[in-house]
Design an enzyme around this catalytic site. Structure first.
Site, mmCIF file in Angstrom:
data_model
loop_
_atom_site.group_PDB
_atom_site.id
_atom_site.type_symbol
_atom_site.label_atom_id
_atom_site.label_comp_id
_atom_site.label_asym_id
_atom_site.label_seq_id
_atom_site.Cartn_x
_atom_site.Cartn_y
_atom_site.Cartn_z
ATOM 1 N N ARG A 14 68.442 55.772 -25.033
ATOM 2 C CA ARG A 14 67.314 54.754 -24.831
ATOM 3 C C ARG A 14 67.203 54.566 -23.393
ATOM 4 N NH1 ARG A 14 68.841 48.546 -25.815
ATOM 5 N NH2 ARG A 14 71.256 48.663 -25.521
ATOM 6 N N ASP A 29 74.454 44.981 -35.292
ATOM 7 C CA ASP A 29 73.360 44.417 -35.615
ATOM 8 C C ASP A 29 73.240 44.384 -37.208
ATOM 9 O OD1 ASP A 29 72.176 43.747 -33.312
ATOM 10 O OD2 ASP A 29 70.891 45.563 -33.240
ATOM 11 N N ARG A 58 70.978 53.272 -29.237
ATOM 12 C CA ARG A 58 71.310 52.170 -28.368
ATOM 13 C C ARG A 58 72.375 51.989 -27.441
ATOM 14 N NH1 ARG A 58 73.573 46.367 -30.974
ATOM 15 N NH2 ARG A 58 75.423 47.752 -30.717
ATOM 16 N N SER A 79 64.369 45.901 -24.758
ATOM 17 C CA SER A 79 65.426 46.571 -25.347
ATOM 18 C C SER A 79 65.275 48.062 -25.510
ATOM 19 C CB SER A 79 65.642 45.810 -26.931
ATOM 20 O OG SER A 79 66.605 46.434 -27.635
ATOM 21 N N PHE A 106 61.973 50.322 -37.630
ATOM 22 C CA PHE A 106 60.628 49.997 -38.043
ATOM 23 C C PHE A 106 59.734 50.812 -37.465
ATOM 24 C CE2 PHE A 106 62.910 46.288 -35.548
ATOM 25 C CZ PHE A 106 63.262 45.825 -36.863
ATOM 26 N N HIS A 138 67.695 52.801 -31.070
ATOM 27 C CA HIS A 138 68.580 52.134 -32.140
ATOM 28 C C HIS A 138 68.565 52.999 -33.350
ATOM 29 C CE1 HIS A 138 68.392 48.875 -29.449
ATOM 30 N NE2 HIS A 138 68.812 47.780 -30.532
ATOM 31 N N GLU A 159 54.291 46.265 -35.797
ATOM 32 C CA GLU A 159 54.335 47.813 -35.762
ATOM 33 C C GLU A 159 53.198 48.496 -36.235
ATOM 34 O OE1 GLU A 159 56.374 45.686 -36.958
ATOM 35 O OE2 GLU A 159 58.012 45.410 -35.225
#
Lengths: 315, 278
Positions: A15, A122, A172, A42, A88, A114, A63
């Site tokens: 990322r 998470d 991530r 993030s 998402f 992610h 989104e």
């Protein structure tokens, strides 16, 4: 021939590669935009926002609207990158991307952090194990996951340069930087890391480093391994897979459900070309849970040891 | 087309209704009810208000039109055909293989369609993106979006609305076709929208409720809001009648997505023609 970096590798999340490359792209081209959905920090788009604020949109936690707005922006010549988490970006907005990006074939990129099991602690709700499969089934979409920081930067740049929808997936967590920063990548063309003729291993994303280590162990045992980094699972590199069918034994490795990801994409080609056995290593069609990333990989058998054993079983 | 008279626009609206019904009749499939409820403001937009060029449908400075309630494509297709974007013969090809007139608007296949739509709730977001691009590029074009009252049940409509307000898109004008019916029945029974005018107002839009079949009111309202640079998007809530202009289709849920048979078609055309000769 590719010259790979040597262990011990520098460790960087991919990322970060997106964040660094998109900032460069934004400064070079005012049409490059980022559409965030609240999690820009993030997803590493903050530097882009600060560098070229007029090219940055934040729609908040919405989104579906992010995807639709990006589609509208792209009709005027903008090149929007919608940035969110993979779970998402692939599922919450899947239909919007299908209807308003892929169906009209617009120049929108869906760039997601992610990916896979990397948002490990998470928990299962945030681990995207279906995302690449979702997008692989939608016409006009390209589906990409770079193996490391350097590969990802190059692939993000290429995604910006080609016309049409692209899904990009990032980690991530930190993964080893195995490629030199000058290595070039081409969307849709596998990167051959090792030439061999006993067994082929095809990996992508954060599992390439595991496959590389496994290949080296196999080589030390006298097994000749062909190793491919299949960073693009759609369009898949048919030619490279057909070369592997000449060996007749393929192990695929991915941080994704074994259904409809890299292993399935390879199997699709192999099934039509005949006489090759494929063993798929990946998430075993089960949801994840909170745990260290390495533990989750271990539960699913996405380990150096399992890659070695699986390859040996095929020999 | 700004010199067209109100009377001429009223006639044009009837012609568009006739063309839309003819299209659905030929295809023996399609959505007449909502096409007829939206006919008057669609006519006002295509024949007086919008700055578009049939010779150059992708002209960068054109006004945009997004039919978020994409199933009423026949009324937009009728406007495109009468406006010269496609040959008039195209009206006999609705929903046929290779036709520019796909079941729902397809920007890849039909000139004058600014973006494909058909899945409800999504087009308004696209319109917001287009309007935002216009602001960023300092262009004067406006974006017109048509949404349905049933469609306003989709959550994404409100995601789009909040972003239009955040980005101060006073170049976005939404027409809400409030015909009160959806495919399963009256909107008030299926899922009450409460007061859509107040809802959009609460989101930060400039709103006005008008008679969506009064050409005079449509034009007056457009003149009132179209050049207001107050940083607020506009929503014109139109009280309309589903099936308007064809007596047996008016306010009948069953005509949401049904084609007339020969007898019904002739009756519909006759009734509409009477409006022309009135």
């Amino acid at each position: 021939m590719i010259v790979l970096n040597k262990a011990p590798y520098e460790q960087k999340a991919t990322r970060e590669a997106f964040g660094d490359e998109i900032e460069e792209l934004g400064k070079e081209n005012k049409d490059i935009m980022v559409v965030d959905a609240d999690i820009g920090g993030s997803c590493k788009t903050t530097k882009f926002m600060n560098a070229v604020p007029k090219q940055h949109v934040n729609v908040g936690i919405a989104e579906q609207n992010a995807a639709g707005m990006a589609a509208g922006l792209s009709t005027t010549g903008k090149i929007p990158f919608v940035s969110t988490y993979a779970v998402f970006g692939s599922l919450r907005m899947a239909e919007q991307v299908r209807q308003e990006v892929c169906y009209p074939n617009l120049n929108v990129k869906i760039a997601c952090s992610h990916g896979g099991l990397t948002p490990a602690n998470d928990g299962g709700s945030h681990q995207a194990i279906e995302d690449m499969g979702v997008y692989r089934t939608i016409p006009n979409m390209r589906v990409i996951m770079g193996a490391d920081y350097n590969a990802t930067r190059k692939l993000v740049r290429q995604a910006a340069e080609i016309y049409g929808p692209v899904y990009l997936r990032f980690t991530r967590d930190k993964v080893p930087v195995i490629y030199d920063e000058n290595e070039e990548f081409e969307i849709g063309k596998a990167k051959q890391l090792k030439e061999g003729n006993d067994v082929a291993i095809i990996a992508n994303g954060d599992t390439v480093c595991l496959a590389l280590e496994a290949a080296e162990i196999l080589e030390s045992k006298g097994v000749s391994v062909k190793l491919l980094d299949m960073h693009t699972i759609k369009p898949i590199d048919h030619e490279a897979i057909i070369e592997c069918t000449k060996i007749g034994k393929i192990v695929t490795v991915e941080d994704h459900n074994i259904l409809n990801g890299l292993g399935s994409a390879v199997s699709d080609v192999v099934a039509e070309e005949g006489n090759t056995r494929v063993r798929r290593i990946g998430v075993q069609d089960r949801f994840g849970e909170s745990a260290p990333y390495e533990k989750l990989l271990e539960i699913n058998g996405i380990t150096v040891e399992n890659i070695v054993n699986t390859a040996e079983e095929l020999l | 087309m700004s010199n067209i008279t109100v009377e001429e626009l009223k006639e044009k609206a009837i012609q568009l209704r006739q063309t839309a019904v003819t299209m659905v009749y030929h295809a023996q499939s399609g959505h007449p009810g909502g096409s007829l409820s939206a006919a008057d403001f669609v006519t006002a937009l295509y024949f007086r208000e919008m700055n578009v060029n049939p010779e150059d449908p992708e002209w960068a400075d054109r006004d945009r039109f997004v039919l978020s309630k994409g199933h009423v494509a026949p009324i937009q297709y009728a406007a495109l055909a009468h406006r010269g974007f496609v040959p008039m013969e195209t009206v006999k090809t609705l929903r046929e293989y290779k036709s520019p007139f796909q079941g729902h608007p397809d920007s890849k296949k039909c000139p004058g369609i600014d973006i494909s739509t058909g899945s409800l709730g999504q087009g308004l977001s696209c319109a917001v993106g287009m309007a935002l691009a216009g602001k960023l590029d300092k262009k004067d074009y406006r974006v017109f979006a048509v949404i349905g009252d049933g469609e306003a049940q989709e959550g994404q409509i409100w995601e789009a609305a909040q972003s239009a307000v955040k980005y101060k898109l006073d170049n976005l004008i939404v027409f809400l076709d409030d015909n009160g019916l959806q495919i399963d029945g009256p909107t008030d029974e299926i899922m009450p929208n409460l007061d859509l005018e107040k809802k959009f107002e609460a989101f930060g839009f400039t709103t006005k409720r008008i008679d969506g079949h009064s050409m005079e009111e449509i034009l007056e309202t457009l003149d009132e809001v179209k050049n207001v640079k107050d940083g607020k998007p506009k929503c014109i809530v139109c009280n309309t009648i589903k099936g308007k202009g064809v007596s047996f289709m008016e306010n009948v849920v069953g005509w949401h997505g049904k084609a007339p048979n020969e007898e019904e078609y002739e009756k519909a055309m006759e009734e509409l023609a009477r409006g022309l000769n009135a």
